[in-house]
Scaffold this active site. Structure first.
Site, PDB file in Angstrom:
ATOM      1  N   ASP A  63      -4.497   9.643  14.253  1.00 24.59           N
ATOM      2  CA  ASP A  63      -5.002   9.093  12.992  1.00 24.59           C
ATOM      3  C   ASP A  63      -5.550   7.689  13.210  1.00 24.59           C
ATOM      4  O   ASP A  63      -5.222   6.750  12.497  1.00 24.59           O
ATOM      5  CB  ASP A  63      -3.904   9.097  11.930  1.00 24.59           C
ATOM      6  CG  ASP A  63      -4.494   8.940  10.517  1.00 24.59           C
ATOM      7  OD1 ASP A  63      -5.721   9.126  10.369  1.00 24.59           O
ATOM      8  OD2 ASP A  63      -3.737   8.629   9.595  1.00 24.59           O
ATOM      9  N   GLY A  85       0.826  -1.196   0.000  1.00 23.31           N
ATOM     10  CA  GLY A  85       0.000   0.000   0.000  1.00 23.31           C
ATOM     11  C   GLY A  85       0.855   1.239   0.000  1.00 23.31           C
ATOM     12  O   GLY A  85       2.090   1.168  -0.002  1.00 23.31           O
ATOM     13  N   GLY A  93       4.896   7.364   2.604  1.00 27.81           N
ATOM     14  CA  GLY A  93       5.612   6.534   1.649  1.00 27.81           C
ATOM     15  C   GLY A  93       5.000   5.156   1.529  1.00 27.81           C
ATOM     16  O   GLY A  93       4.072   4.807   2.263  1.00 27.81           O
TER      17      GLY A  93
END
Ligand SMILES: *[C@@H]1O[C@H](CO)[C@@H](O)[C@H](O)[C@H]1NC(C)=O
Ligand SMILES: *[C@@H]1O[C@H](CO)[C@@H](O)[C@H](O)[C@H]1NC(C)=O
Ligand SMILES: *[C@@H]1O[C@H](CO)[C@@H](O)[C@H](O)[C@H]1NC(C)=O
Ligand SMILES: *[C@@H]1O[C@H](CO)[C@@H](O)[C@H](O)[C@H]1NC(C)=O
Ligand SMILES: *[C@@H]1O[C@H](CO)[C@@H](O)[C@H](O)[C@H]1NC(C)=O
Ligand SMILES: *[C@@H]1O[C@H](CO)[C@@H](O)[C@H](O)[C@H]1NC(C)=O
Ligand SMILES: *[C@@H]1O[C@H](CO)[C@@H](O)[C@H](O)[C@H]1NC(C)=O
Length: 815
Positions: free
Chosen positions: A623, A505, A510
């Site tokens: 997150d 992914g 990155g």
């Protein structure tokens, strides 16, 4: 006539007011306090009077916070001797004693002053919540003849002392109430153990239940090491006293520690002024490994492993066949009990029960070792004070009980071993008196069983890590050394030169690749793009810090590789990928039935709490989302990408940031719009996650056909219409416990409330998930509708990326 009536009413009113309260903080020898009247401390914080707890009709004299919507009693006088009517009278009698009598003037309770005091005595309720009898003793200056702080009930307040007055022999301990209706002493006690090496012990009856670990100069050794912004505490130990005490940094803030009988918990609460309610700050015991002596003598509890019990290196379980951990472990090689023996150093340990230990403050570590070696009954030693690199000496003369692996703040412990054992462990490091110990965490269940049987703790030197980083010990978690550094060539080889076929992914920082080391171990490699604003050294430091965060619900960072332009982070590989690949998929959702989902919810909550509170770094994830919750082969959840926000230049732990990192759909309103973040913004994201897990729908992109509501809005609407069960994912039909699912929706709605202050803390969330207590009604959540329709300024935000092993970070610049 009117005037007469008016003054009559006034008189009545005045009379009524003076009836209900003295509006005073003192009574003197000539006065008494009857049921219905109260004393109020000068600043109005505390009130003393008669009350009936819970549904009981009995009357007790107690102290509670005034002006709080929830009556919180902090002290009770006649705990074991209630009065059954309103005839109670609290009197300062002629001889200066404080006495509580009931109808027939019989004494129900008294302060038991041993000496007769002839001078005037004043009873005063202080602003600290302390009830004191002031007077002169033996014609000297005025002192407290008696104070309620010396006779605690179930609550410790700031300024109160837990422990011993060594001159008088008075011991202050807190004891739970029997039940919310009955303040008489229950089963649970929290006390300072008066011994050479003092510690705090929680007792269940006469059995030890949980220990704090000995005081190490800064704190009790089994608490995470970090400065505390809310309160400071100390252990006072001198000729006169031995006690634990704490103070609030903000003197106007309320906090209390209370021993709760029903929950088996010692809880610390902080008063939330905004919501007018108590917020749970922390509690003990924290987890299974806090259970006293769970793994027996010479056993060590490792919470990140299942099963949690292990033997120390050089020991094996005493019981044969089925392992009974209460019997503990025995040595592989017996001791000589002479100077022939030596010591092996075990790092990051919760020190064993300190009852059989002796402290000598003047010795250094070498002298300590010599002294211990000389005495054949000395089994272990370490520094008694960790400040300034360590000083003093603590030696154990008896069994080593109740140790746990404690990567955050544990101490080194040098344990006596036979010479042959040391030789075996020390092969590599000749000439060194001690050996570094490494715990192997083996990945598969079969190997875990092997760990259980032998309790492997193997030795590995620093040099080995660098050069031989891929022996069969791939997932080595070194408790002492730095993070293993991998060679670039090793990783390039493992990922087939970062082949596109191995790409799992792409995240904001990155791409992520899957790799296989030479020995077959699978890894996930995050290749950081060159956007990092941070210097190499700082990055390395941060990464080393994160590698020390160990929790079974966090993805393990195995190592890193920083070579030239390349910056790689190497993680354990999660075969089941991320949570979103299950719950949002029409077929795969069936694999996660309700009990698995509930397990994932609880595990994720524990991981977040660890980040917020128990880890050394106090990390706000920022997150949290379904794609950042990865699943191992047994569907245990592990949070990924924690701390990256911090590693990449945003090192604030709380406050305000210009650089909003997060994912649209999970962000708390105050964070997305103003960059305000706190632990409560993570709680918001957790709430969304919870609702997503229950409903199988994404918060973002969910539109109910009839209205423009997002998932939160829809959940809120159903909640208010009394139909929360309509939210439940059809995928889990038949597998769920309705009450549990509804409770999760309820908790989810509490987490996503508009105002951060209304949202529960993570410790509260975990307790709510685990018990059946009554929950408060949720208030209006943040974002009822998808914000896209109302605001345009976030159109630059990257959508949640749908990578597979998902190490995604979506970031964008906030305004
Ligand atoms: C209350 O207690 C007193 C003695 O303590 C007893 O004589 C009396 O009967 C009790 N009253 C009731 C209603 O139980
Ligand atoms: C005051 O109370 C104490 C304790 O109950 C008692 O021993 C003492 O006799 C009382 N003094 C008077 C004058 O009643
Ligand atoms: C006062 O002393 C009596 C007798 O020694 C004892 O039974 C009672 O528990 C004591 N009360 C308090 C409050 O310490
Ligand atoms: C213990 O906690 C439970 C659940 O929060 C609460 O209902 C109960 O009142 C507490 N017990 C006491 C004695 O305060
Ligand atoms: C807390 O800090 C204050 C100010 O530094 C100090 O006066 C107080 O004694 C400390 N309290 C404790 C319990 O350590
Ligand atoms: C201790 O060591 C000495 C010298 O090596 C040896 O003679 C003795 O048998 C040993 N004793 C035990 C109990 O192992
Ligand atoms: C070893 O130390 C213990 C505890 O200090 C002491 O009681 C014992 O006498 C000592 N034994 C020897 C042989 O010195």
């Amino acid at each position: 006539m009117d005037v007469f009536l008016f003054s009559f009413i006034c008189c009545k009113l005045l009379f009524f007011l003076s009836e209900s309260s003295f509006a005073s903080d003192t009574i003197t020898s000539s006065q008494s306090l009857s049921d219905g009247r109260t004393l109020v401390s000068k600043d109005g914080s505390f009130e003393l009077g008669f009350f009936s707890p819970g549904s009981s009709k009995n009357r007790y004299v107690g102290i509670w916070y005034k002006n709080m919507p929830v009556k919180t009693v902090v002290w009770v006088a006649n705990r074991i001797n209630p009065i059954n009517d309103s005839s109670g009278l609290l009197v300062v009698n002629q001889t200066g004693n404080l006495v509580l009598t009931s109808q027939d003037k019989s004494v129900v309770w008294s302060a038991n002053l041993s000496k007769v005091v002839r001078t005037p005595v004043v009873l005063q309720l202080l602003d600290s919540g302390n009830l004191v009898l002031r007077g002169e003793r033996d014609g000297g200056s005025e002192t407290y003849l008696w104070q309620s702080f010396d006779y605690p009930s179930d609550t410790l307040l700031p300024g109160m002392k837990l422990g011993w007055d060594l001159k008088t022999g008075l011991e202050r301990r807190i004891t739970s109430w029997k039940s919310p209706d009955d303040p008489s002493p229950g089963n649970f006690i929290w006390a300072v153990e008066r011994q050479d090496n003092p510690e705090l012990i929680m007792w269940k009856g006469s059995r030890k239940f949980q220990r704090s670990g000995p005081w190490n100069g800064l704190q009790f050794s089994a608490s995470p090491l970090r400065p505390n912004p809310i309160f400071n505490f100390s252990l006072v130990s001198n000729e006169d006293e031995l006690c634990y005490t704490f103070d609030m940094r903000d003197k106007a803030a309320f906090s209390r520690i209370v021993m709760n009988q029903t929950l088996y918990l010692l809880q610390r609460f902080i008063w939330n002024k905004a919501t007018q309610s108590w917020e749970l700050y922390s509690y003990l015991p924290r987890d299974l490994c806090d259970t006293y002596a769970l793994c027996g003598a010479c056993g060590v509890c490792i919470i990140n492993d299942l099963p949690v019990c292990h033997c120390l290196n050089g020991f094996k379980p005493k019981s044969r066949g089925y392992v009974d951990w209460s019997q503990g472990c025995v040595r592989d090689k017996s001791l000589n009990y002479s100077r022939q023996d030596g010591f092996i150093k075990f790092t990051a340990m919760k020190l064993p029960d300190a009852t059989p230990s002796r402290v000598s403050k003047s010795m250094n570590l070498n002298e300590c070792r010599e002294k211990c070696l000389e005495n054949s009954s000395c089994m272990a030693y370490t520094n008694s004070d960790i400040r300034g690199g360590g000083s003093g000496c603590a030696m154990w003369f008896g069994e080593l009980i109740d140790m746990r692996d404690f990567p955050d703040a544990g101490q080194d412990l040098y344990i006596r071993m036979s010479a042959s054992e040391i030789e075996y462990a020390d092969q590599g490091a000749k000439g060194k008196p001690t050996t570094k110990i490494v715990v192997i965490v083996v990945p598969t269940a079969a190997l875990l069983a092997a760990v259980l049987i032998a309790g492997y703790l193997i030795h590995k030197s620093r040099r080995n890590i660098k050069t031989e980083n891929k022996r069969e010990t791939d997932q080595v978690q070194n408790m002492d050394l730095q993070l293993p550094l991998f060679e670039l060539a090793t990783i390039a080889n493992a990922t087939d030169n970062f082949s596109i076929n191995n790409k799992l992914g792409e995240g904001g920082f990155g791409p992520v690749y899957k790799g296989t080391l030479v020995d077959g171990q699978e890894i996930a490699v995050k290749r950081l793009s060159k956007i990092s604003e941070q210097g190499l050294k700082e990055l390395k430091n941060e990464v080393i810090l994160f590698s020390k965060l160990q929790h079974r619900n966090l993805v393990k960072l195995l190592g890193c590789c920083i070579q030239g332009e390349e910056k790689l982070l190497i993680y354990e590989f999660m075969p089941n990928k991320s949570l979103n690949s299950f719950i949002f998929d029409q077929e795969r959702c069936k694999i996660l039935d309700w009990s698995k989902r509930f397990h994932i919810i609880c595990g994720t909550a524990r991981g977040v709490m660890y980040l917020h509170q128990d880890s050394r770094l106090r990390i706000i994830h920022r997150d949290l989302k379904a794609s950042n919750v990865l699943l191992d082969q047994d569907m245990n959840p592990k949070i990924s990408d924690f701390g990256l926000a911090r590693a990449f230049g945003g090192d604030e732990t709380e406050g305000n940031t210009k650089r909003v990192i997060g994912t649209y759909g999970y962000m708390a309103p105050e964070y997305a719009s103003d960059g305000q973040f706190s632990v409560k913004s993570d709680v918001f994201s957790f709430g969304i996650l919870l609702l997503e897990i229950v409903s199988g729908k994404k918060n973002r992109g969910f539109y109910h056909s009839d209205n423009k509501l997002n998932l939160i809005g829809h959940a809120w609407k159903l909640w208010n219409e009394g139909m929360p069960s309509q939210l439940i994912d059809p995928c889990i039909q038949g597998s769920f416990n309705l009450a549990e699912v509804i409770r999760c929706i309820h908790i989810g709605l509490l987490c996503v409330q508009q105002h951060p202050k209304d949202r529960p803390s993570m410790p509260s969330v975990i307790l709510m998930l685990g018990s059946e207590t009554v929950l408060p009604q949720p208030k209006q959540p943040g974002y009822l509708a998808d914000r896209k329709s109302t605001r345009q300024d976030y159109s630059s935000s990257t959508p949640e990326s749908c990578s597979t092993n998902t190490f995604t970070i979506s970031e964008f610049e906030g305004r």
